[in-house]
Scaffold this motif. Structure first.
Motif, PDB file in Angstrom:
ATOM      1  N   MET A 149      19.053 -19.180  22.210  1.00  0.00           N
ATOM      2  CA  MET A 149      18.666 -18.112  21.289  1.00  0.00           C
ATOM      3  C   MET A 149      18.888 -16.768  21.982  1.00  0.00           C
ATOM      4  O   MET A 149      18.638 -16.633  23.177  1.00  0.00           O
ATOM      5  CB  MET A 149      17.187 -18.259  20.894  1.00  0.00           C
ATOM      6  N   SER A 150      19.333 -15.778  21.235  1.00  0.00           N
ATOM      7  CA  SER A 150      19.610 -14.480  21.846  1.00  0.00           C
ATOM      8  C   SER A 150      18.329 -13.784  22.298  1.00  0.00           C
ATOM      9  O   SER A 150      18.337 -12.989  23.219  1.00  0.00           O
ATOM     10  CB  SER A 150      20.393 -13.592  20.884  1.00  0.00           C
ATOM     11  N   LYS A 151      17.216 -14.088  21.625  1.00  0.00           N
ATOM     12  CA  LYS A 151      15.917 -13.550  22.047  1.00  0.00           C
ATOM     13  C   LYS A 151      14.825 -14.481  21.535  1.00  0.00           C
ATOM     14  O   LYS A 151      15.062 -15.292  20.634  1.00  0.00           O
ATOM     15  CB  LYS A 151      15.708 -12.139  21.510  1.00  0.00           C
ATOM     16  N   ASN A 152      13.645 -14.346  22.110  1.00  0.00           N
ATOM     17  CA  ASN A 152      12.516 -15.140  21.651  1.00  0.00           C
ATOM     18  C   ASN A 152      12.202 -14.777  20.206  1.00  0.00           C
ATOM     19  O   ASN A 152      12.374 -13.639  19.799  1.00  0.00           O
ATOM     20  CB  ASN A 152      11.286 -14.899  22.515  1.00  0.00           C
ATOM     21  N   LEU A 153      11.737 -15.746  19.465  1.00  0.00           N
ATOM     22  CA  LEU A 153      11.382 -15.512  18.075  1.00  0.00           C
ATOM     23  C   LEU A 153       9.900 -15.740  17.873  1.00  0.00           C
ATOM     24  O   LEU A 153       9.349 -16.729  18.376  1.00  0.00           O
ATOM     25  CB  LEU A 153      12.169 -16.468  17.181  1.00  0.00           C
TER      26      LEU A 153
ATOM     27  N   PHE B  50       9.097 -19.053  19.891  1.00  0.00           N
ATOM     28  CA  PHE B  50      10.130 -20.015  20.258  1.00  0.00           C
ATOM     29  C   PHE B  50      11.042 -19.363  21.292  1.00  0.00           C
ATOM     30  O   PHE B  50      11.465 -18.211  21.106  1.00  0.00           O
ATOM     31  CB  PHE B  50      10.944 -20.433  19.038  1.00  0.00           C
ATOM     32  N   SER B  51      11.352 -20.108  22.335  1.00  0.00           N
ATOM     33  CA  SER B  51      12.179 -19.582  23.411  1.00  0.00           C
ATOM     34  C   SER B  51      13.189 -20.642  23.853  1.00  0.00           C
ATOM     35  O   SER B  51      12.820 -21.801  24.069  1.00  0.00           O
ATOM     36  CB  SER B  51      11.277 -19.193  24.590  1.00  0.00           C
ATOM     37  N   SER B  52      14.427 -20.235  23.966  1.00  0.00           N
ATOM     38  CA  SER B  52      15.472 -21.163  24.394  1.00  0.00           C
ATOM     39  C   SER B  52      16.670 -20.374  24.898  1.00  0.00           C
ATOM     40  O   SER B  52      16.962 -19.281  24.362  1.00  0.00           O
ATOM     41  CB  SER B  52      15.911 -22.045  23.218  1.00  0.00           C
TER      42      SER B  52
ATOM     43  N   VAL C  18       6.779 -22.289  22.465  1.00  0.00           N
ATOM     44  CA  VAL C  18       7.564 -23.519  22.396  1.00  0.00           C
ATOM     45  C   VAL C  18       8.900 -23.264  23.071  1.00  0.00           C
ATOM     46  O   VAL C  18       9.662 -22.388  22.648  1.00  0.00           O
ATOM     47  CB  VAL C  18       7.778 -23.950  20.915  1.00  0.00           C
ATOM     48  N   GLU C  19       9.188 -24.033  24.113  1.00  0.00           N
ATOM     49  CA  GLU C  19      10.429 -23.850  24.859  1.00  0.00           C
ATOM     50  C   GLU C  19      11.300 -25.092  24.729  1.00  0.00           C
ATOM     51  O   GLU C  19      10.797 -26.212  24.776  1.00  0.00           O
ATOM     52  CB  GLU C  19      10.126 -23.594  26.343  1.00  0.00           C
ATOM     53  N   PHE C  20      12.594 -24.874  24.573  1.00  0.00           N
ATOM     54  CA  PHE C  20      13.530 -25.996  24.535  1.00  0.00           C
ATOM     55  C   PHE C  20      14.877 -25.535  25.060  1.00  0.00           C
ATOM     56  O   PHE C  20      15.193 -24.341  25.040  1.00  0.00           O
ATOM     57  CB  PHE C  20      13.667 -26.559  23.105  1.00  0.00           C
TER      58      PHE C  20
ATOM     59  N   CYS D 247      14.125 -34.197  19.973  1.00  0.00           N
ATOM     60  CA  CYS D 247      13.455 -32.931  19.635  1.00  0.00           C
ATOM     61  C   CYS D 247      12.412 -32.544  20.682  1.00  0.00           C
ATOM     62  O   CYS D 247      11.496 -31.772  20.382  1.00  0.00           O
ATOM     63  CB  CYS D 247      12.799 -33.036  18.264  1.00  0.00           C
ATOM     64  N   LEU D 248      12.582 -33.023  21.887  1.00  0.00           N
ATOM     65  CA  LEU D 248      11.616 -32.736  22.955  1.00  0.00           C
ATOM     66  C   LEU D 248      11.470 -31.223  23.180  1.00  0.00           C
ATOM     67  O   LEU D 248      12.468 -30.505  23.283  1.00  0.00           O
ATOM     68  CB  LEU D 248      12.091 -33.395  24.249  1.00  0.00           C
ATOM     69  N   VAL D 249      10.236 -30.772  23.249  1.00  0.00           N
ATOM     70  CA  VAL D 249       9.949 -29.363  23.542  1.00  0.00           C
ATOM     71  C   VAL D 249       8.811 -29.280  24.548  1.00  0.00           C
ATOM     72  O   VAL D 249       7.998 -30.201  24.671  1.00  0.00           O
ATOM     73  CB  VAL D 249       9.559 -28.564  22.268  1.00  0.00           C
ATOM     74  N   LYS D 250       8.772 -28.168  25.266  1.00  0.00           N
ATOM     75  CA  LYS D 250       7.636 -27.871  26.139  1.00  0.00           C
ATOM     76  C   LYS D 250       6.717 -26.924  25.367  1.00  0.00           C
ATOM     77  O   LYS D 250       7.193 -25.940  24.792  1.00  0.00           O
ATOM     78  CB  LYS D 250       8.125 -27.216  27.421  1.00  0.00           C
ATOM     79  N   VAL D 251       5.448 -27.249  25.348  1.00  0.00           N
ATOM     80  CA  VAL D 251       4.503 -26.441  24.575  1.00  0.00           C
ATOM     81  C   VAL D 251       3.470 -25.821  25.511  1.00  0.00           C
ATOM     82  O   VAL D 251       2.775 -26.525  26.239  1.00  0.00           O
ATOM     83  CB  VAL D 251       3.795 -27.293  23.503  1.00  0.00           C
ATOM     84  N   VAL D 252       3.409 -24.493  25.479  1.00  0.00           N
ATOM     85  CA  VAL D 252       2.399 -23.769  26.249  1.00  0.00           C
ATOM     86  C   VAL D 252       1.352 -23.258  25.271  1.00  0.00           C
ATOM     87  O   VAL D 252       1.682 -22.591  24.283  1.00  0.00           O
ATOM     88  CB  VAL D 252       3.038 -22.578  27.012  1.00  0.00           C
ATOM     89  N   HIS D 253       0.097 -23.600  25.538  1.00  0.00           N
ATOM     90  CA  HIS D 253      -1.007 -23.187  24.672  1.00  0.00           C
ATOM     91  C   HIS D 253      -1.488 -21.818  25.140  1.00  0.00           C
ATOM     92  O   HIS D 253      -1.879 -21.661  26.288  1.00  0.00           O
ATOM     93  CB  HIS D 253      -2.128 -24.221  24.712  1.00  0.00           C
TER      94      HIS D 253
END
Ligand code: FES
Length: 122
Positions: A11-15, A6-8, A113-115, A50-56
């Motif tokens: 957030m202080s860092k990616n999880l 998860f990246s946003s 997952v980016e938001f 709850c829209l997110v961008k999803v990279v496979h």
């Protein structure tokens, strides 16, 4: 087993999370369980917050899309499902770039997952 990052900017860092496929969990569900604050309201695929961008991340091993009519209609209404991606989802079962986190079921596929942290922003 799926690894989901998860990246946003909020957030202080990616999880990085490990998720077990087959539990019918959604991206929003696992995010909530782990304190990841993806904006959401209806949790029923209607509001688009709850829209997110999803990279496979698994390349050729992309799983089927399972895009419901409800999700398809919301994504179209907010301009996040261009005709070419809609057609690819329909005909070839290739997931679109943007998804509703409350409607996206986790499979055994690794994802990023980016938001943005803004409702409906991704
Ligand atoms: S929370 Fe409303 S569409 Fe996902």
């Amino acid at each position: 087993m799926a690894t989901i990052y998860f990246s946003s900017p909020i957030m202080s860092k990616n999880l990085k999370l490990e998720a077990i496929a087959g539990q019918r969990k959604t991206l929003l569900g696992i995010a909530k369980e782990n304190g990841i604050k993806i904006p959401h309201e209806c949790e029923d695929g209607q509001c688009g917050s709850c829209l997110v961008k999803v990279v496979h991340l698994d390349g050729e091993r992309i799983k089927g899309v399972a895009l419901t009519d409800k999700e398809r209609n919301v994504l179209k209404s907010i301009g996040k499902l261009p005709p070419n991606e809609d057609k690819r989802a329909n005909v070839h079962d290739i997931p679109p770039t943007y998804r509703l986190a409350c409607q996206t079921i986790i499979t055994d596929e690794d994802l990023l997952v980016e938001f943005t942290g803004e409702p409906g922003g991704a």
